[in-house]
Each structure stands twice: as structure tokens, then as C-alpha cells.
Design an enzyme around this catalytic site. Structure first.
Site, PDB file in Angstrom:
ATOM      1  N   LYS A 144       0.818  -1.230   0.000  1.00 26.22           N
ATOM      2  CA  LYS A 144       0.000   0.000   0.000  1.00 26.22           C
ATOM      3  C   LYS A 144       0.845   1.270   0.000  1.00 26.22           C
ATOM      4  O   LYS A 144       0.440   2.300   0.557  1.00 26.22           O
ATOM      5  CB  LYS A 144      -0.952   0.008   1.200  1.00 26.22           C
ATOM      6  CG  LYS A 144      -1.807  -1.249   1.299  1.00 26.22           C
ATOM      7  CD  LYS A 144      -2.632  -1.271   2.569  1.00 26.22           C
ATOM      8  CE  LYS A 144      -3.326  -2.600   2.755  1.00 26.22           C
ATOM      9  NZ  LYS A 144      -4.121  -2.683   3.992  1.00 26.22           N
TER      10      LYS A 144
ATOM     11  N   ASP B 268      -7.748  -6.877   9.982  1.00 26.65           N
ATOM     12  CA  ASP B 268      -9.141  -6.443   9.902  1.00 26.65           C
ATOM     13  C   ASP B 268     -10.120  -7.604   9.787  1.00 26.65           C
ATOM     14  O   ASP B 268     -11.289  -7.483  10.173  1.00 26.65           O
ATOM     15  CB  ASP B 268      -9.338  -5.464   8.747  1.00 26.65           C
ATOM     16  CG  ASP B 268      -8.817  -5.996   7.417  1.00 26.65           C
ATOM     17  OD1 ASP B 268      -8.259  -7.111   7.389  1.00 26.65           O
ATOM     18  OD2 ASP B 268      -8.954  -5.294   6.409  1.00 26.65           O
TER      19      ASP B 268
END
Length: 511
Positions: free
Chosen positions: A210, A246
Site C-alpha cells: 500500500k 481487519d
């Protein structure tokens, strides 16, 4: 052409006239033939560049034939389930894990919320160019106070200490703004980068993604790095109780209200799943074998949550039997060729591009937009995954969203047939994604083997696609063992509330 004989009475002249007259007729015939052939050749040349005229019905039929390779049969899906089951076993096996694409990391989370957790907890959610700090009050209801902080580009590519110092600064600012004083607050740390977890509060970064490239972090324990940064400040008290991704947070967030929750699923920009596995099936387990402390309020679960990292399913070629030329093109042009192949068939990062490639092929074959593309459509990534959700949100026979999107792409003259065929492409892409995700969930449900299980789900594709939930439900029902019951439950803020709940459960167990 006209020739007049010089002497009509002369026999030689008459003979010459007859010969010339014959030649004239031959020349006229040849000229006519040549013109006809030239017209034919010209027509054929144009036809070679132009698709023969087809009726709308014929065009739709041809479009469906081309899209058939994106449609998975029940036999295909059952084979996907069988292969995934074996790949999960490899990931959980001590000897087979090193070569297994699906790594099946134990999360060290062995207890689920019971709904009675109370108190104030901090959550830190780092997974991109912004991160959140949350103060969560657990009780009869859940209340949250949060703030988003940016990670400036120089910090994203600077030193590891610089990144964690920045995070600690923001944590301290958040705590002081809320006058939390000397209270020692438990914190759950959602760190959504690939990690090898070695304990509930220990996770080594495998690699940055990312856009992050902070030096000196890969291979190190991110919890220790955060603790060190907090210690360098010396002005706030924080107890880091857990580090998680997550997907685990998604499961925990739903389990707080629904005690049958055993699976967490993300279908968004990427895809991943976690589930509660029995300890005897986890050869990788190196923690305590005894069950966690239990009391009357504890939800008894004999196992550990496994972070499958199933996006890598198929990286060893085991899914090649359902992959298409579009999948191969996307993989080849990606930043990680040969990796995350299951994810590239399902997630929001790639669905739109798959649809665009199919549309480009149909245009090239003269089956869409009269064979005329646009500069925008030709650009990689120009057909966003959100377009699929918007196009499929149109009612049957209504193409309002589709026309708006096509006009954004520079295609201003689409017919109803064009819109219907674009919608069919979108449906094939999204149904394949939903059915593949459903196959994965069915495998996990069959492994858990409980009578009734809730699946916590989050992610933009699941949230915003108008039919994804129903498509998954329909297909899971066909793939699970007879008699099993399940439900898909939308998770609310798994990376925030879920992190606080992991911290809450960990705090409860340590008392």
C-alpha cells in the site's frame, strides 16, 4: 471506340472490320468484368473490416457465448471447494506450510466476546495512508469517539522509528484532547499488512504494501516498535493487549452481538477470511494447549482463530482450470504477478478491470457500440468496480445508470442492446466473484461442522453490490453439508470496534 472501314467493297476491309468489331466487344466485356470485380473486391475489403450485419438477437447470443467462460458450473464450484479444503490442510500442516500458498496463520485469539464486556478501550487502526485512533465505550451499547490522522508521504517511505513516533504522537494528542488523564487504557492494534503472528501481542511484518516502505520494520515485531515509540515520549499510559488484522476484527465485532459467529470475511479492495479452527487440526500451534480461563459469562470455543490469507489460493496453479485469458492478462500486468490469484478473481481491485477487458474484446469483434471504442475505455483501470454495482442497480429494462457511466467513458451513442450486453458482462463478472467467495465460505462452514454459524462480512464489494449478499447465500446453501444453517451478517467497523473487543477479551482473560 468506333472504327470506320476505308473501303466497304474491299474484302480485306470487311474482314478487318469484323475482327475489330469482335475485339471491341471483347474489350467492352473485359472492362465491364473488371469494373464488377473491382466493386466486389472493394466491398469484400470493407466487409473484412466491418462485422457482417447481425440482428440484436444474434449479437446478444454471440455476447453470451463469449462470456460463458466466466460462468462457473456447480461441478466447477464443487471442485474449487475440494481443492481449497486440501490447500487449507497444507497451510495448517507443520511440514506442508512452508510451501503452501494459503498460510493459515494462528491469530492467538482463542476467546470470543460474550456481549458483557464493559469499560473504555482504545483502538488503533493502521492500514493505509490514513489511520484512526478510537476511544470505545463497551456496555449495554457501544459508543465510539474517533479521529483520523494522515501519514505524510515522507513518513511512509522514511524510517521505521519515524513512522511509529508519528503514531505515538497522534495517540498522545488524542488522549490529552479527551482528558483521559492517568487511566491505563487497554489498546487493540489493527495492523492490516502481511504479518506472521507469534502471539496475541507479537506480529512480525512480512512485507510492506500500500505504498509504505519504512526502513527497518520488515521482519520485526510491530508491537514492540509501537511500545518503544510510546516509551520514548513517556507522557501517556497505554497497554497494548492485542494485535490483529481487519478480518479478525470483523469476526469479533459481530461475535459481540451474535455468539454463533465463527467466520470473518472481507470482500472489498482485497479478500481474506478467518475462522475458528479446532486446535487438534492446527499443527502450527505453539501456544498453550489448555483451554482459556472460563466462567459463566464466557463463550466456550475450543480452538483458535485462523487468519487464512486465502487471497493466495491458486498461486500454485491449482485454480488454472477456471482461470481465463482476462485473469491471465490482469495477473501479468499487476504489481505482483503470480500472487494473490484467488483475490484477483474476486476483489474490488480487479473486478472492474476484468469487465473492461471483456468489453474491449466485444467492441473489437463488432458486438458493442458498432465496433467503436473510446480513448477512455481503452485506458487500463478506467472501468471502476463501482460501475458494476451501479449498472446492476438498474431495474430490468432500465439503463439509466448504465448510460451515464458509458457517457463518462466517452461512449455517447449506446443502444439498449449495447446496455443490455454491458450489464450481462457485469453480471458474469460479479456472479463469478460472489460464487467463488461463497465456495470459500462453504468450505469453512463444512470444516467447523456446527449446526448454526454466523458469518461476519465486511468490505465495499459486499456492502455496495446490490446482489452480492443474495448470490453468496444462494450458492453457499448448495455447497454446505445437509442440515447446516448459516447467516451472513454485515460487520460494523471491525477494524475499530473489533480491535477494542479483542483488547477487552484479552483484558478479561488476564484478570
Amino acid at each position: 471506340m468506333e472504327i470506320v472501314a476505308a473501303a466497304d467493297s474491299d474484302e480485306r476491309g470487311l474482314t478487318l472490320l469484323r475482327v475489330v468489331s469482335q475485339l471491341q466487344r471483347v474489350i467492352v466485356y473485359l472492362h465491364s468484368f473488371a469494373c464488377d470485380r473491382g466493386h466486389l473486391w472493394s466491398t469484400q475489403s470493407a466487409d473484412a473490416r466491418r462485422t457482417p450485419i447481425m440482428s440484436d438477437e444474434q449479437i446478444c447470443k454471440k455476447v453470451k457465448e463469449i462470456c460463458e467462460e466466466l460462468i462457473l458450473s456447480q461441478e466447477n464450484l464443487k471442485e474449487v471447494c475440494d481443492v481449497l479444503h486440501e490447500e487449507l490442510n497444507k497451510g495448517l500442516g507443520k511440514d506442508t506450510n512452508p510451501e503452501a500458498p494459503i498460510k493459515c496463520f494462528p491469530t492467538y485469539v482463542r476467546e470470543l466476546p460474550n456481549g458483557k464486556e464493559k469499560g473504555r478501550f482504545l483502538a488503533l487502526d493502521l492500514g493505509g495512508t490514513n489511520f484512526r485512533v478510537l476511544l470505545i465505550q463497551l456496555g449495554e451499547e457501544c459508543s465510539m469517539d474517533s479521529r483520523i490522522y494522515a501519514v505524510p508521504q515522507p513518513i511512509m517511505v522514511g524510517s521505521g522509528d519515524g513512522l511509529f513516533d508519528h503514531i505515538a504522537d497522534c495517540l498522545a494528542s488524542f488522549i490529552k484532547e479527551r482528558d483521559l488523564g492517568e487511566e491505563l487504557l487497554p489498546l487493540g492494534f489493527t495492523f492490516s499488512f502481511p504479518c506472521k503472528q507469534e502471539g496475541l501481542t507479537k506480529a512480525r511484518l512480512a512485507r510492506w504494501t500500500k505504498g509504505f516502505k519504512c526502513a527497518g520494520v520488515e521482519g520485526r515485531d510491530v508491537v514492540e516498535l509501537l511500545k518503544a515509540a510510546i516509551a520514548r515520549r513517556g507522557d501517556v499510559k497505554i497497554k497494548i493487549c492485542a494485535v490483529l488484522n481487519d478480518t479478525t476484527g470483523t469476526l469479533m465485532s459481530c461475535a459481540w452481538k451474535n455468539h454463533n459467529c465463527r467466520i470473518g470475511l472481507i470482500v472489498g479492495t482485497g479478500t481474506n477470511a478467518c475462522y475458528m479452527e479446532k486446535l487438534e487440526k492446527v499443527e502450527l500451534w505453539d501456544g498453550e494447549l489448555d483451554e482459556p480461563h472460563q466462567d459463566d459469562s464466557h463463550v466456550e470455543v475450543k480452538g483458535v482463530i485462523i487468519n487464512t490469507e486465502w487471497g493466495a489460493f491458486g498461486d500454485n496453479g491449482c485454480l488454472d482450470f477456471i482461470r481465463t485469458e482476462y485473469d491471465n492478462n490482469i495477473d501479468r500486468e499487476s504489481i505482483n504477478p503470480g500472487r494473490q490469484l484467488y483475490e484477483k478473481m474476486i476483489s474490488g481491485m480487479y473486478m472492474g478491470e476484468i469487465a473492461r477487458q471483456v468489453i474491449i474484446r466485444l467492441v473489437a469483434e463488432g458486438l458493442l457500440f458498432g465496433g467503436q471504442s473510446s480513448e477512455i475505455l481503452e485506458e487500463k483501470g478506467s472501468f471502476f468496480t463501482k460501475y458494476i454495482s451501479e449498472i446492476e442497480s438498474d431495474k430490468d429494462g432500465d439503463y439509466n445508470n448504465c448510460r451515464v457511466i458509458l457517457e463518462e467513458l466517452g461512449l455517447n451513442s449506446a443502444t439498449d442492446t449495447d446496455c443490455a450486453n454491458v450489464r450481462h458482462v457485469c453480471e458474469c463478472v460479479s456472479r463469478r466473484a460472489a460464487y467463488l467467495a461463497a465456495s470459500g465460505v462453504a468450505v469453512l462452514l463444512n470444516r467447523i461442522q456446527e449446526e448454526s454459524v454466523t458469518v461476519a462480512v465486511d468490505g465495499s464489494v459486499y456492502r455496495f453490490h446490490p446482489h452480492f449478499h443474495n448470490l453468496m447465500t444462494e450458492q453457499i446453501s448448495q455447497l454446505i453439508k445437509p442440515g447446516m444453517k448459516f447467516s451472513l451478517m454485515l460487520s460494523e467497523d471491525g477494524s475499530g470496534r473489533g480491535a477494542a473487543l479483542v483488547a477487552a477479551v484479552a483484558s478479561r482473560s488476564s484478570r
